[in-house]
Write an enzyme that holds these catalytic residues in place. Sequence first.
Site, PDB file in Angstrom:
ATOM      1  CG  HIS A   1     -48.689 -10.723  11.844  1.00 11.11           C
ATOM      2  ND1 HIS A   1     -47.999 -10.701  10.498  1.00 11.11           N
ATOM      3  CD2 HIS A   1     -49.859 -11.855  11.209  1.00 11.11           C
ATOM      4  CE1 HIS A   1     -48.732  -9.879   9.458  1.00 11.11           C
ATOM      5  NE2 HIS A   1     -49.294 -11.568  10.343  1.00 11.11           N
TER       6      HIS A   1
ATOM      7  CB  SER B   1     -23.209 -17.356  31.032  1.00  3.98           C
ATOM      8  OG  SER B   1     -22.191 -15.985  31.397  1.00  3.98           O
TER       9      SER B   1
ATOM     10  CE  LYS C   1     -27.931 -15.570  29.625  1.00  2.00           C
ATOM     11  NZ  LYS C   1     -27.075 -15.713  29.184  1.00  2.00           N
TER      12      LYS C   1
ATOM     13  CD  GLU D   1     -27.554 -18.471  21.099  1.00  3.24           C
ATOM     14  OE1 GLU D   1     -26.158 -17.347  21.135  1.00  3.24           O
ATOM     15  OE2 GLU D   1     -28.366 -18.495  22.147  1.00  3.24           O
TER      16      GLU D   1
END
Length: 459
Positions: free
Chosen positions: A156, A277, A283, A290
């Site tokens: 979980h 970024s 970043k 992804e």
Amino acid sequence: MAKLWDARFSKAENSRVNDFNSSISFDSRMFREDIEGSIAHAAMLGRQGIISPDESAKIVEELMNIRADIESGELPIDPEAEDIHMFVEEVLTKRIGDTGKRLHTARSRNDQVALDIRLYLRKEITEIRGLLKGLLAAISQIAKDNTDAVMAGYTHLQRAQPVTFAHYVLAYGQMFLRDDNRLREIHAHTSVSPLGSGALASTTYPIDRHMVADLLGLDGVTENSMDGVSDRDFLIELIFALSLVMMHLSRFSEEVILWCSSEFGFIELDDAFSTGSSIMPQKKNPDIAELVRGKTGRVYGDLTTALTMMKGIPLAYNKDMQEDKEAVFDAIDTAKLCIELFTSMLSTMTVKKAKLRQAASGGFINATDCADYLVKKGLPFRDAYKVSGRLVAYCIEHGTDFESLPLETYREFSPLFDEGVYGAVNLDNCVNTRLVYGGPSVQSVLHQIGLIDTYIDNN
Ligand code: ARG
């Protein structure tokens, strides 16, 4: 361009129909397989006396020239041709005249394309299996480097019980092992020759289907000519197997994305496999992971395309089936790219063992071990579970943990506690006393690594 079937037709084809019908833009990638199949077919026709040995030899020789010319770029593939089968035959006939027209004896494009796609997929399956082996080798190496990297395992997404980073990545190793085995089976399903099925009802010529299969290194021939031309199960199985590969990669990607966030900080990706970024200078983004996660949807889409395309088709060949190629090619290209990049990303990442251990220490993931300790002292598990639960509540309230709790405090909860409890709740011990086959202990992990290494060597 003049069409083969002009004799039957009284009007030229509408130019948009030609474009709509054409598959050359995507099936030209099968030119080697088309030529290989035609060489075997021509050799068989010659051996069986269906065409003369001279004609057979001439066709075979010119097909080899055509293959070399396409490979060298000397013979560009004509985008106006209907498909790769027509293109090769047209070039052959242009080059050797009437003899070239004999190649298509006892054959239809329906069994020809069914053969070509099987030959093509066979080759791709072998390449994909090679890439999976590379991924498995990367996982094995990471496991070897991290048998001592204690971390929390989650259920979980809540810290649950201690494992090691090695055990964690080896779970993915098992998934990719299954994927590779699945692909081996699909390779076998694909390695069967449908040639000789003709358009649908085979042929009256005395062909030797087994000879063609042997020449092509296939394991056998299809049993029913109508099924031979209209079966695409092997192709759908492949897209399904690739969907599972992608599903596994996508889950792993999700872990990587979480792990390299500041919240987790378990790993750091190599600069070469991260992106920045355009606006936020701080970043470092896990774009590869992804994209792998995102592209998984594409491959599922390819599977749906192929399944849906087949579901309403009566026997035997129907032109709908031309749609199989873009779907399976896209699934193959996507999966290959993803496996390759994911492997490089994985093998260049840094594992932050201290961070893993720090996160493992904060979540009472040794609460089960504390309970088990009391069970070994004679308490029934349900009672021990309660004692351990009360201790967790106490620790939370007092901002401490099992490792730092004084023995007097332990004993307030149960007189069964003694010095031994500190060994029992030590995270390294928690991991390494899980000696059960398949568990996270060093012994078990070394065995799991051995399984992967042996598999890589033998497959
Ligand atoms: N380009 C076709 C395909 O991919 C080849 C088979 C054509 N057969 C036919 N009867 N029109 O399916």
